[in-house]
Design an enzyme around this catalytic site. Sequence first.
Site, PDB file in Angstrom:
ATOM      1  CB  SER A 128      -0.941  -0.001   1.212  1.00  0.00           C
ATOM      2  OG  SER A 128      -1.795  -1.122   1.190  1.00  0.00           O
ATOM      3  CG  HIS A 179      -2.202   3.733   3.398  1.00  0.00           C
ATOM      4  ND1 HIS A 179      -3.563   3.507   3.208  1.00  0.00           N
ATOM      5  CD2 HIS A 179      -1.620   2.515   3.337  1.00  0.00           C
ATOM      6  CE1 HIS A 179      -3.772   2.219   3.049  1.00  0.00           C
ATOM      7  NE2 HIS A 179      -2.609   1.594   3.133  1.00  0.00           N
TER       8      HIS A 179
END
Length: 255
Positions: A128, A179
């Site tokens: 991610s 993230h």
Amino acid sequence: MFIRNERSIKEFMQNYPVVSTLVIIHFILWLIIDFLRLPIGFYIWNMGTAYNFFIAQGEYWRLLTSTILHADLMHALFNSFSLVLFGPALEQMLGKLKFLFLYFGAGIIGSLASFIFEPLNYASVGASGAIFGLFGVYIFMVMNRKHLIDQGSAKMISVILAISLIMTFIQPNINILAHLFGFIGGFILAPLVLRNVRPYSPWNVRQHRYHSDEDIQFDPNRWKKKRRISPKLRKNIFWIILGFLALLGLFSRFF
């Protein structure tokens, strides 16, 4: 930029070998670790996961290896689908080496942020952070390199990023720092990787392949040969494979 128009998986893999290889690695590791549960799979998982305690002991490779590992099939599917959607345009624009530098650079920055700000007993895996690094480059183009991205793609990536950031904060078991800092890492690396880059064109790779075919002798009967796979099946083969993997993951929970 984000609508895939390749006519087959083979063509996609020829045009975007780095993205294809990364996706294959994701699923091979899932098969070994989560589905087949081979002994070597447990070793790969234990040695590749970003355990902050072991990173603090000097096992810095975990900052990188954790970006190709995933917790389960859905985790691998979601990140792989995102990579297939957003990776090809950048791979063509940047080239293989710069794309790898961007992808793993952003992933490492995300992992490093988790190491610095999370406790020593914290552990994480997933691509991610690297995926958000791709978002960072696209947003940099939207803000500073408008000639490299069309208006429609700019609006699409902005909306998708906003939704992804919202989901980051409301979904459980999400590495928020990976993230956010993966995105920041991609944004920071963007000026380096975007030097002398041309806008994305879906025809560039195809034209190169067609030119290389000029030296091949034409077979007038080539179109009369029977196709072993129907056009409809070939068109949807990617989704069939993803569906099959999802079923494998579902059945693996019961056996």
